[in-house]
Design an enzyme around this catalytic site. Structure first.
Site, mmCIF file in Angstrom:
data_model
loop_
_atom_site.group_PDB
_atom_site.id
_atom_site.type_symbol
_atom_site.label_atom_id
_atom_site.label_comp_id
_atom_site.label_asym_id
_atom_site.label_seq_id
_atom_site.Cartn_x
_atom_site.Cartn_y
_atom_site.Cartn_z
ATOM 1 N N GLU A 174 19.035 -17.914 -9.975
ATOM 2 C CA GLU A 174 18.733 -18.029 -8.549
ATOM 3 C C GLU A 174 19.993 -18.493 -7.819
ATOM 4 O O GLU A 174 20.830 -19.204 -8.394
ATOM 5 C CB GLU A 174 17.606 -19.065 -8.354
ATOM 6 C CG GLU A 174 17.254 -19.308 -6.897
ATOM 7 C CD GLU A 174 15.944 -20.092 -6.699
ATOM 8 O OE1 GLU A 174 15.327 -20.493 -7.717
ATOM 9 O OE2 GLU A 174 15.560 -20.284 -5.535
ATOM 10 N N GLU A 183 8.639 -17.767 -14.663
ATOM 11 C CA GLU A 183 9.345 -19.058 -14.595
ATOM 12 C C GLU A 183 8.653 -20.003 -15.568
ATOM 13 O O GLU A 183 7.457 -20.292 -15.390
ATOM 14 C CB GLU A 183 9.318 -19.657 -13.193
ATOM 15 C CG GLU A 183 10.245 -18.972 -12.222
ATOM 16 C CD GLU A 183 10.390 -19.711 -10.896
ATOM 17 O OE1 GLU A 183 10.357 -20.961 -10.888
ATOM 18 O OE2 GLU A 183 10.508 -19.017 -9.869
ATOM 19 N N GLU A 217 6.226 -17.284 -5.454
ATOM 20 C CA GLU A 217 5.380 -18.470 -5.243
ATOM 21 C C GLU A 217 4.806 -18.542 -3.826
ATOM 22 O O GLU A 217 4.909 -19.587 -3.159
ATOM 23 C CB GLU A 217 6.163 -19.752 -5.569
ATOM 24 C CG GLU A 217 6.523 -19.842 -7.031
ATOM 25 C CD GLU A 217 7.090 -21.194 -7.482
ATOM 26 O OE1 GLU A 217 7.379 -22.042 -6.628
ATOM 27 O OE2 GLU A 217 7.225 -21.379 -8.710
HETATM 28 O O1 AHR Z 1 13.333 -22.556 -10.712
HETATM 29 C C1 AHR Z 1 13.349 -23.497 -9.680
HETATM 30 C C2 AHR Z 1 12.290 -23.240 -8.626
HETATM 31 O O2 AHR Z 1 11.042 -23.465 -9.192
HETATM 32 C C3 AHR Z 1 12.204 -21.830 -8.096
HETATM 33 O O3 AHR Z 1 13.085 -21.594 -7.063
HETATM 34 C C4 AHR Z 1 10.794 -21.772 -7.606
HETATM 35 O O4 AHR Z 1 10.272 -20.462 -7.664
HETATM 36 C C5 AHR Z 1 10.044 -22.746 -8.474
HETATM 37 O O5 AHR Z 1 9.290 -23.627 -7.740
#
Ligand code: AHR
Length: 501
Positions: free
Chosen positions: A30, A295, A176
């Site tokens: 990210e 994730e 999310e």
């Molecule tokens: O991976 C860190 C964060 O965790 C991401 O940006 C988000 O999608 C999640 O809450």
């Protein structure tokens, strides 16, 4: 204390769960902290190549053999303008990055990341912004990435120096969107409608893509699993996957309870499967939705530090969890949980890959492996093929939040092509070894080739650039005789027992 009962396992090549989709060994980069800038990308660093990518980092990514990497977020994608990150670098705008409150230089964008993924032998899993944007930005980005030529956005890509389309197959419809922290957070109906319409338009641009609908951002969300039911009601016919996200931590310093948290992950997966199948039944559909656990990891060590960081700096050290030995054990157990559900979990991303809650750390002086690197590397290397369903009996225990937790957590993978079998086994017992008897008579001509163990007397031991305290050895005790493996799984250990013909 009385000697622990034996753990027993019967492994048979005909007890098959499913062929494992190698994309369960995916990861995530990210635009957050030092994942991109100072992580995968650092022009001027001695190890950087002509594109500014750190080759020492790519070397470690290759050791993990990561088949797919999610990009560019995460929370960041929900306010991202992809157009900011393409074209001549000197013309790219600096922006306030609102999710993590930093400055985004946009030196790296879609094309650079596609190039990086190619060099790292990975595919890209691209996320589109369904927070502040919608159908139009998503279909334009897809045209930019995948259309060969002869249209505005495909020709723009060519003008930007990328003649060949990136051919990105897997696309996440936002990130999310159930979370109130998300920029452009939506109700389930708002998101479901937008995701369905975006999916329809994207499939018209490129019918070969696969799409992921946003599921809940953790099992603890008050809207779980109603979110999945409502959103899939809208998106079911247009998507292939629903996402799951989950992070764990040992905030209470209760290691037994911590290592049992995969009971919760297992329950999460089962509930999402039931919800998908409920919508399938409701729609009288023939289609099954698969799960993208895009994730997952341990995340808690860095939270206090991050709360004190000043906003609006470039690539600050955010989410830099320094993982210890017990975190590696939990990560091993999370990988086992994914393998147990290989029939429905077809993609998964350890979040994240470099510097940010990551197995790989990059510093000025070099890059190094966190403790969690090892179970991930073992699963990715030896966990390809068919996930088998061993018949297991294990002594049990109770922890603060969980009852009947097996001390032995295990998964078995049969690689038919290579004629190899691998038993992944975690001993959750913190002070006793667990004796294991595994009946592998179904693999008559196989021999035991190694028993790798990750163990340490100190659950809190960590690695660093200068010292690797937590690393595997190959001196496990497993022995194979007449189709029966006998092994002592040492207290709190991650074990990889490998057989080959
Ligand atoms: O991976 C860190 C964060 O965790 C991401 O940006 C988000 O999608 C999640 O809450």
């Amino acid at each position: 204390m009385a000697q622990l009962d034996k753990a027993k396992m019967i492994v048979d090549k005909d007890f098959r769960i499913a062929e494992i989709d190698e994309r369960i060994y995916g990861s995530f980069i990210e635009h957050l902290g030092r994942a991109v800038y100072g992580g995968i990308y650092e022009p001027g660093h001695p190890s950087a190549n002509e594109h500014g990518f750190r080759m020492d980092v790519i070397e470690l990514v290759k050791q993990l053999n990561v088949p797919i990497v999610r990009y560019p977020g995460g929370n960041m994608v929900s306010a991202y303008n992809w157009e900011d990150g393409v074209g001549p670098k000197e013309e790219r705008p600096r922006r306030l990055e609102l999710a993590w409150r930093t400055i985004e230089t946009n030196d790296v964008g879609t094309n650079e990341f596609a190039q990086w993924a190619k060099e790292a032998n990975s595919e890209v899993m691209m996320a589109v912004n369904l927070g502040t944007r919608g159908i139009d930005a998503a279909r334009n980005l897809l045209e930019y990435c995948n259309h060969p030529e002869g249209t505005y956005y495909s020709d723009l890509r060519i003008k930007h120096g990328y003649r060949e389309p990136h051919k990105i197959k897997t696309w996440c419809l936002g990130n999310e969107m159930d979370g109130p922290w998300q920029i452009g957070h939506k109700t389930a109906d708002e998101y479901g409608r937008l995701a369905a319409e975006t999916a329809k338009a994207m499939r018209l641009v490129d019918p070969s893509i696969e799409l992921v609908s946003c599921g809940s951002s953790s099992i603890g969300m008050p809207t779980f699993p109603e979110w999945e039911a409502k959103t899939l009601d809208h998106t079911y016919d247009y998507v292939d996957f629903v996402s799951l996200h989950q992070y764990y931590g040992n905030q209470d310093n209760d290691s037994a309870n911590y290592l049992a948290k995969t009971m919760d992950m297992d329950h999460f997966i089962k509930t999402v499967i039931s919800t998908c199948d409920y919508i399938q039944a409701k729609k009288r559909s023939k289609k099954k939705i698969h799960l993208s656990f895009d994730e997952w990891n341990v995340w808690y060590h860095s939270k206090d530090h991050d709360a004190k960081l000043d906003p609006w700096t470039i690539a600050p050290p955010q989410l830099e969890d320094h993982y210890n030995f017990e975190d590696a054990l939990l990560v091993g157990s999370m990988l086992i949980t994914l393998l147990k559900h290989a029939d429905r979990v077809k993609m998964a991303c350890m979040a994240q890959l470099v510097n940010v809650i990551a197995p790989i750390m990059a510093e000025q002086g070099g890059s190094w492996k966190q403790t969690i690197f090892y179970p991930y590397m073992h699963a990715s290397a030896f966990g390809r093929g068919v996930s088998l369903q061993p018949v297991v009996s294990s002594p049990l225990h109770d922890t603060k939040d969980y009852t009947d937790v097996p001390y032995l957590d295990s998964a078995v993978v049969y690689n038919e092509e290579k004629e190899e079998v691998t038993i992944f086994a975690l001993n959750r017992h913190l002070s006793e070894s667990v004796p294991l008897t595994a009946d592998v008579r179904s693999f008559a001509d196989y021999r035991l080739i190694e028993h790798i163990v990750l163990e340490n007397d100190d659950l809190k031991a960590v690695n660093s650039l200068n010292e690797e305290k937590v690393k595997p050895h190959g001196n496990g005790s497993a022995e194979l005789k007449d189709g029966i493996i006998e092994a002592q799984l040492s207290k709190a250990s991650w074990n990889v027992i490998r057989l080959a013909k």
